[in-house]
Design a protein around this motif. Structure first.
Motif: not given
Length: 317
Positions: A91, A159, A189, A191, A212, A214
């Motif tokens: 990530i 992210m 993906q 995040y 997602g 974090s």
């Protein structure tokens, strides 16, 4: 999972029993390898700082397009982390310098405003689609596109840090797509850091834009308690296990899961406090990301919590 910044550390700690990298910081590579403000490369010909311009010329010898230096050096540095843990997820957080830190890069003084409190100022997602940094963020996106599509490290998850509103999320994802990084395309993906109370309060709305969360426990604690995390005078008040912060964490996990998004946490609290690690497991956290020296102790805390709850094998990371 691991928190990593220095690519060299990936080669040192690759044997650790982890499930990937939960937080890879782009800033380390920019400050230690690239060393140049990306906007200074984009606008090299118009730089007023002759000293910085001369140093930039030395760093970028052989690059006809100065911006290519940033893209190539950044992607190379990141590839060293992605390669070590492939095919496990890595990530990667996009740049999260504060304005004073950006100003410290070569040529940065010309592109950064002065702020009294950079910690809650012009940072994270707010920068990315602004006139002051949009072209710089495009270079970051090009580096990630090169990393994933040319080098083959599709295990890299992007992210976004310090995203204050869903509208900001929409603008950032639109800009990423314009630069060849479309969420869902080629398995990408995206995040978001869960580090602002608005991320918790509007978790379901943020989950429409991100795969997602974090949890950044340092910033979440700072903004929940109204405590400057760098203040020595208020150090005794700064507590990630404060009931208000714990409520924020538990609420984000619950709301994000209901919306179908994953939730991890990257921070030192699980390392320093076994009770906190157990709290995260009982709240249903999907992953915990810590520094390499804390991996074994946190795994033990997690295994103990799972045993108490009668779940897992006791060996989960």
């Amino acid at each position: 999972m691991l928190n990593l910044a220095n690519p060299a550390a990936a080669f040192r700690w690759w044997r650790l029993p982890v499930d990937g990298v939960g937080l890879a910081r782009m800033e380390f590579i920019i400050s230690n390898t690239v060393k140049i403000h990306p906007m200074a490369l984009v606008h090299y010909e118009n730089l007023k700082d002759t000293v910085a311009k001369k140093k930039i010329a030395e760093f970028t010898q052989g690059y006809e397009n100065k911006s290519d230096y940033f893209v190539e050096q950044l992607s190379r540095g990141l590839s060293r982390i992605a390669a070590v843990f492939y095919p496990k997820p890595v990530i990667l957080r996009m740049s999260d310098f504060k304005t004073n830190e950006y100003a410290g890069l070569l040529g940065g003084q010309e592109f950064e405003p002065y702020e009294e409190n950079p910690m809650i100022g012009f940072r994270g997602a707010s920068r990315y689609d602004s006139d002051r940094y949009r072209e710089g963020f495009s270079l970051e996106c090009k580096a990630i596109k090169l990393l994933r599509e040319k080098m083959g490290f599709e295990n890299v998850i992007v992210m976004i840090p310090f995203c204050r509103t869903p509208q900001e999320a929409d603008r950032v994802l639109t800009l990423m797509a314009k630069n060849g990084l479309t969420r869902g395309a080629n398995g990408l993906q995206v995040y978001v850091m869960g580090e602002i109370p608005s991320n918790v309060i509007l978790a379901e709305e943020f989950a429409e834009y991100f795969d997602g969360f974090s949890i950044g426990s340092n910033d979440l604690t700072q903004l929940t308690l109204g405590v400057d995390r760098d203040s020595e005078e208020l150090a005794s008040v700064f507590d990630e296990a404060n009931p208000a912060v714990v409520w924020m964490i538990e609420a984000l996990i619950e709301r994000a899961h209901k919306a179908g998004a994953k939730v991890g946490l990257c921070g030192q609290a699980p390392s320093n406090n076994p009770v906190f690690a157990r709290l995260l497991v009982k709240a249903g956290i999907d992953s915990i990301s810590v520094t390499p020296d804390s991996v074994i102790s946190v795994k033990k805390h997690v295994a103990g919590a799972e045993k108490e709850m009668g779940i897992g094998s006791g060996l989960s990371s």
